[in-house]
Design an enzyme around this catalytic site. Structure first.
Site, PDB file in Angstrom:
ATOM      1  N   SER A 102     -21.652 -84.971  33.536  1.00 24.13           N
ATOM      2  CA  SER A 102     -22.517 -86.132  33.419  1.00 24.13           C
ATOM      3  C   SER A 102     -21.716 -87.334  32.892  1.00 24.13           C
ATOM      4  O   SER A 102     -20.692 -87.681  33.452  1.00 24.13           O
ATOM      5  CB  SER A 102     -23.714 -85.788  32.521  1.00 24.13           C
ATOM      6  OG  SER A 102     -24.745 -86.722  32.664  1.00 24.13           O
ATOM      7  N   ASP A 162     -27.007 -83.806  38.446  1.00 25.72           N
ATOM      8  CA  ASP A 162     -26.365 -83.769  37.129  1.00 25.72           C
ATOM      9  C   ASP A 162     -25.857 -82.369  36.753  1.00 25.72           C
ATOM     10  O   ASP A 162     -26.596 -81.386  36.802  1.00 25.72           O
ATOM     11  CB  ASP A 162     -27.359 -84.241  36.075  1.00 25.72           C
ATOM     12  CG  ASP A 162     -26.699 -84.704  34.795  1.00 25.72           C
ATOM     13  OD1 ASP A 162     -25.899 -83.937  34.228  1.00 25.72           O
ATOM     14  OD2 ASP A 162     -26.974 -85.836  34.369  1.00 25.72           O
TER      15      ASP A 162
END
Length: 302
Positions: free
Chosen positions: A50, A164
């Site tokens: 991320s 993600d």
């Protein structure tokens, strides 16, 4: 003198960094990297999830100064100006305005242009597989790694739909281990976010619809101050927060780093990107406190 020439001193191993996810709290990674550089601790590899992928990629590409300048310049108004709202799509925001900013500094940069190993961790939406991106466009890889489901649109990449990486590996220590790195440092941005007890008995009381219930701001201490109400993005990010926290605890227990850096960032909300100054400072101070221990570990491993 002859012995020195024939047997030069062994090089101290650098650190392999596992930079975890945490949205706005991820600006703390900038402070961590600044501290390591200042302490003379070499970084041999980065695995990022991320925002950890975003910061790590910019660092290895030599663009950390530009990223830090951008982060410190953010205000609430500027943040909204960077988001392109898309109703009816697979994410509330397309992210293209953010991509444009990345293109200004990283256009055409590939993994092969970096002088050290770098891995971006993403999740495959259709299968749930953990995806390690190690080749191709740096921007595409970072964009996929921080594509928070429901907020940013997924990234289509070579036949896969990626979102993600914090869904599967919030602090990618296991990636560094797979690369056989001798000294792995994990940076966990969720350490002080929730209490350690996973189960609490509770009295249901009277029925109150969640949308009408005020929500206190996340804080590591007893909550004070003004309460705010939940919105759609707030519900999604808070739920994602819990997932990352519980998954981080589980994975790090089974595959711990040699040293864990745990900046205390519970008071910074996931979407409070305008608080970069504070997050960077906390990250820097946390790493500097552990610098001596890192140097000791380097010496032990020579």
């Amino acid at each position: 003198m002859a012995d020195t020439l024939l047997n030069p001193p062994a090089r101290k191993p650098g650190v392999a960094l596992a930079l975890g996810g945490g949205a706005a709290r991820g600006w703390a990674h900038i402070g961590v990297l600044r501290a390591l550089d200042e302490a003379g601790i070499a970084v041999d590899m980065i695995a990022g999830t991320s925002i950890g992928a975003l910061v790590g990629g910019c660092y290895l590409a030599g663009k950390l100064d530009e990223l830090e300048e951008f982060a410190r310049s953010l205000t609430r108004r500027r943040i909204f100006g960077l988001l392109d709202l898309r109703l009816g799509g697979s994410g509330m925001f397309g992210g293209m305005k953010l991509d444009t900013r990345l293109q200004q500094h990283l256009a055409g940069v590939n993994f092969s242009d970096l002088d050290r190993p770098f891995v971006c961790v993403a999740s495959e939406l259709r299968t749930g597989h953990e995806i390690w991106i190690t080749e191709g466009s740096l921007i595409t890889a970072m964009r996929a790694s921080y594509a928070l489901p429901g907020v940013f649109e997924p990234v289509a990449c070579n036949g896969r739909i990626l979102v993600d990486g914090a869904l599967v590996n919030p602090v990618p220590v296991s990636v560094c281990r797979a690369y056989e790195q001798p000294l792995v440092v994990g940076v966990n941005l969720h350490y002080d976010l929730f209490g350690r007890a996973a189960v609490i008995k509770h009295n249901a009381g009277e029925l109150v619809v969640a949308k009408d219930a005020p929500r206190p701001r996340t804080a590591p201490a007893p909550v004070t101050g003004t309460e705010s109400r939940l919105g759609i993005v707030g519900v999604m990010t808070e739920a994602f927060n819990i997932i990352q926290d519980r998954l981080s605890r589980s994975r790090l227990a089974g595959d711990p780093p040699d040293l864990s850096l745990q900046p205390k960032l519970g008071h910074i909300g996931l979407s409070e990107f305008h608080r970069a100054d504070e997050a960077i400072r906390v990250g820097y101070e946390t790493a500097m406190v552990q610098a001596a221990e890192l140097q000791r570990l380097q010496t032990v491993m020579v």
